[in-house]
Motif scaffolding. Structure first.
Motif, short mmCIF file in Angstrom:
data_model
loop_
_atom_site.label_atom_id
_atom_site.label_comp_id
_atom_site.label_asym_id
_atom_site.label_seq_id
_atom_site.Cartn_x
_atom_site.Cartn_y
_atom_site.Cartn_z
N GLU A 20 15.85 47.25 75.13
CA GLU A 20 14.41 47.20 74.94
C GLU A 20 13.86 45.91 75.53
OE1 GLU A 20 14.14 47.74 70.76
OE2 GLU A 20 14.56 45.64 70.27
N GLN A 21 12.72 46.02 76.18
CA GLN A 21 12.07 44.88 76.79
C GLN A 21 10.65 44.77 76.22
OE1 GLN A 21 12.85 44.31 81.05
NE2 GLN A 21 14.23 46.08 81.01
N TRP A 22 10.01 43.62 76.48
CA TRP A 22 8.73 43.35 75.82
C TRP A 22 7.70 42.87 76.84
CZ3 TRP A 22 8.50 44.98 70.92
CH2 TRP A 22 9.72 45.22 70.28
N PHE A 23 6.49 43.39 76.66
CA PHE A 23 5.38 43.11 77.58
C PHE A 23 4.20 42.56 76.79
CE2 PHE A 23 1.54 44.41 79.87
CZ PHE A 23 1.82 43.92 81.15
N THR A 24 3.57 41.52 77.29
CA THR A 24 2.44 40.90 76.61
C THR A 24 1.15 41.66 76.89
OG1 THR A 24 3.49 38.72 76.72
CG2 THR A 24 1.11 38.79 76.30
N GLN A 25 0.50 42.12 75.82
CA GLN A 25 -0.76 42.84 75.93
C GLN A 25 -1.87 42.12 75.17
OE1 GLN A 25 -1.58 45.33 77.71
NE2 GLN A 25 0.02 46.88 77.86
N LYS A 26 -3.10 42.39 75.56
CA LYS A 26 -4.24 41.94 74.79
C LYS A 26 -4.43 42.85 73.58
CE LYS A 26 -8.03 40.44 76.24
NZ LYS A 26 -9.41 40.33 76.80
N LEU A 27 -4.88 42.28 72.47
CA LEU A 27 -5.17 43.09 71.30
C LEU A 27 -6.36 44.01 71.55
CD1 LEU A 27 -4.69 43.85 68.34
CD2 LEU A 27 -6.19 41.94 67.70
N ASP A 28 -7.39 43.46 72.15
CA ASP A 28 -8.61 44.23 72.42
C ASP A 28 -8.96 44.10 73.90
OD1 ASP A 28 -11.03 45.50 72.53
OD2 ASP A 28 -11.98 44.32 70.94
N HIS A 29 -8.72 45.15 74.65
CA HIS A 29 -8.98 45.13 76.09
C HIS A 29 -10.46 45.14 76.42
CE1 HIS A 29 -4.80 45.68 77.41
NE2 HIS A 29 -4.67 46.55 76.41
N PHE A 30 -11.31 45.45 75.45
CA PHE A 30 -12.73 45.64 75.74
C PHE A 30 -13.60 44.51 75.18
CE2 PHE A 30 -10.64 49.83 75.27
CZ PHE A 30 -10.64 50.17 76.63
N ASN A 31 -12.97 43.43 74.81
CA ASN A 31 -13.71 42.26 74.33
C ASN A 31 -13.12 41.02 74.98
OD1 ASN A 31 -15.01 40.21 72.99
ND2 ASN A 31 -14.35 40.80 70.94
N GLY A 32 -13.76 40.55 76.03
CA GLY A 32 -13.24 39.41 76.77
C GLY A 32 -13.15 38.14 75.96
N ALA A 33 -13.92 38.06 74.86
CA ALA A 33 -13.89 36.86 74.03
C ALA A 33 -12.72 36.85 73.05
CB ALA A 33 -15.20 36.73 73.26
N ASP A 34 -12.05 37.99 72.90
CA ASP A 34 -10.90 38.08 71.99
C ASP A 34 -9.63 37.82 72.80
OD1 ASP A 34 -8.90 38.76 70.20
OD2 ASP A 34 -10.02 40.46 69.35
N VAL A 35 -9.00 36.69 72.56
CA VAL A 35 -7.84 36.29 73.36
C VAL A 35 -6.52 36.58 72.66
CG1 VAL A 35 -9.14 34.52 74.57
CG2 VAL A 35 -7.93 33.93 72.44
N ARG A 36 -6.56 37.27 71.54
CA ARG A 36 -5.32 37.55 70.82
C ARG A 36 -4.40 38.47 71.63
NH1 ARG A 36 -7.77 39.66 65.26
NH2 ARG A 36 -9.35 40.40 66.75
N GLU A 37 -3.08 38.24 71.50
CA GLU A 37 -2.09 39.01 72.25
C GLU A 37 -0.97 39.47 71.32
OE1 GLU A 37 -2.38 36.93 76.67
OE2 GLU A 37 -0.90 36.18 75.24
#
Length: 493
Positions: A50-67
């Motif tokens: 298994e491998q892991w990829f970094t994603q944004k929590l909310d792709h539709f809110n540029g101000a939300d930087v959580r991953e």
């Protein structure tokens, strides 16, 4: 949907889709005998790390930087430098690495020199974007966020691996089949073609057609079979009106606790639970899920209709109870938990360690906020009774505080956003099986020459995705071959 993950009910809250694997949609019901979320194909996990990829929590809110970290798998065994990239889309259950070792898509990959990737769906399996499954956190669970995950994954991986000029093909079955179609629709610059197997592309709050197909599928084995099921179901409905029968019903169906019906939800949950054995067997009739470790796949429509037609067991009601016992024996279940209060408790547990965290809480949330898909008994042309649309809709309020009005608006928005049956793009093939009740919400006739349907008579949910075997019907083999020809054609375009 569905369709799925496991509490301890007869239709143990299965993560089917709940899949265990990639093809599920016990949809809406998230109860079932199959414990797909707990099934793993022995010895197959180790073969693909298994491998892991970094994603944004909310792709539709540029101000939300959580991953967060999303799980994926890679199979490079067949890849040639000029070959395409195949992307298998995960669905409403853990991504099963058995698919990296077997399945029709790998047969295609070997012939075409494809690199194979599989991306697990956010909020399922080990892909946990948030600390828990609270309703507030589940607002980040949607098909639109999942498609954005796919788009970002495709973009970054293509750049990192030098695959930007390669043609990408999306694969998926059931809900992931819909995602495969919508990925091509919404991100045509990123995905060249899609195979959207058993994909319910049209959202519907009420889906009584599901049980209508169950009737026809049972009748295809024996015309008397659905009539006997209806007689048994009607008898049970009548007995539930008399509290003096409750002790016998408890014994007949080996319920985990003495039957007590305090609300209409209690009786509906019991009736749906018992009907679910027929629904699940029809949906997966004679499939080939053994390769991924699924159990109970030897129980077919023929087996169930054989029990229902066995007069030595007594009246149809007694035969209906015998079917329940057969399912319990097959899945090593001690009793049937048909208590709605217990189900409510499990489904409102927001912990990642909760009994419905394998996919049940997540998938039902998606049905309440995007798809509906509720397999109600509202049609007279089906064999069951007692779990009408209001029963399903009330669960949205009970579990997530989603009203009937909000649900209806959300389903309408889904069809507005994706197009429902009226999808307009190119290079998507839509395979469906005639036995599979989900074909009623899918594409079964060509839309255009570039949006062909492959309707496979006599096969069930996602049958064309599973590894070929000698006992497969001729039409299933021909369908697999036809899909391959389409891929060859499209990859030249």
């Amino acid at each position: 949907m569905a369709f799925q993950t496991c509490g301890m009910s007869l239709l143990c809250k299965v993560t089917l889709l709940f899949l265990f694997s990639l093809c599920a949609l016990g949809e809406g019901r998230y109860k079932g005998f199959r414990k797909f979320d707990q099934v793993q194909a022995a010895g197959r996990r180790a073969a693909f790390e298994e491998q892991w990829f970094t994603q944004k929590l909310d792709h539709f809110n540029g101000a939300d930087v959580r991953e967060w970290k999303q799980r994926y798998f890679v199979n490079e065994a067949f890849y040639k430098p000029d070959g395409p990239v195949f992307l298998m889309i995960g669905g409403e259950g853990p991504a099963n690495p058995a698919w990296m070792q077997d399945g029709t898509w790998l047969t295609y990959a070997k012939k075409l020199g494809a690199l194979c990737l599989m991306l697990e769906h956010r909020f399922y399996g080990k892909s946990h974007p948030t600390a828990d499954l609270s309703t507030d956190n589940l607002r980040f669970l949607s098909s639109r966020q999942a498609l954005a995950d796919l788009a970002h994954f495709r973009t970054v991986v293509a750049e990192a691996r030098g695959l930007t000029k390669r043609k990408w093909v999306a694969f998926g079955g059931s809900y992931p089949g819909s995602l495969a179609a919508w990925f091509r629709l919404k991100y045509p610059h990123l995905v060249h073609a899609s195979v959207a197997t058993s994909a319910p592309v049209h959202a519907a709050v009420n889906f009584p057609e599901y049980l209508e197909v169950v009737w026809r599928s049972l009748a295809s084995e024996d015309t008397e079979c659905p009539l006997l099921v209806k007689k048994a179901s009607d008898t049970l409905l009548e007995r539930l009106k008399d509290p003096q029968t409750y002790d016998n019903i408890t014994k007949d169906f080996n319920l985990c606790s003495k039957l007590q019906l305090q609300t209409e939800m209690d009786s509906a949950y019991l009736l749906e639970t018992l009907a679910g054995s027929f629904m699940d067997v029809v949906q997966y009739n004679q499939d080939n899920r053994e390769f991924e470790g699924a159990v109970g796949t030897n129980i077919t429509i023929k087996v169930l209709c054989g029990v229902m037609g066995d007069a030595s067991l007594g009246e149809p009601y007694a035969r209906y109870a015998a079917v329940a016992r057969l399912m319990m024996d097959t899945f090593s279940m001690k009793c049937v938990d048909a208590n709605y209060t217990n189900y409510l408790r499990d489904m409102t547990n927001t912990s990642w360690d909760g009994p419905a965290a394998g996919g049940g809480r997540q998938w039902v949330y998606q049905t309440c906020t995007e798809f509906g898909f509720y397999q109600s008994t509202d049609s007279p042309n089906q064999p069951f009774g007692g779990f009408p649309l209001p029963y399903h809709v009330k669960q949205c309020a009970d579990f997530y505080n989603v009203s009937a009005e909000t649900l209806a608006e959300a389903v309408a928005q889904t069809n507005e956003y994706y197009g429902g049956y009226d999808i307009r793009t190119t290079r998507i093939v839509f395979p469906n099986g005639s036995i599979d009740p989900w074909h009623a919400l899918g594409i079964t006739q060509d839309i255009t020459p570039d949006l062909p349907a492959v309707f496979i008579k006599g096969t069930a949910h996602c049958a064309n995705m599973y590894p070929a075997r000698s006992q497969d019907p001729l039409q299933l083999g021909l369908a697999r071959d036809h899909i391959f020809v389409l891929l060859q054609l499209w990859l030249k375009q």
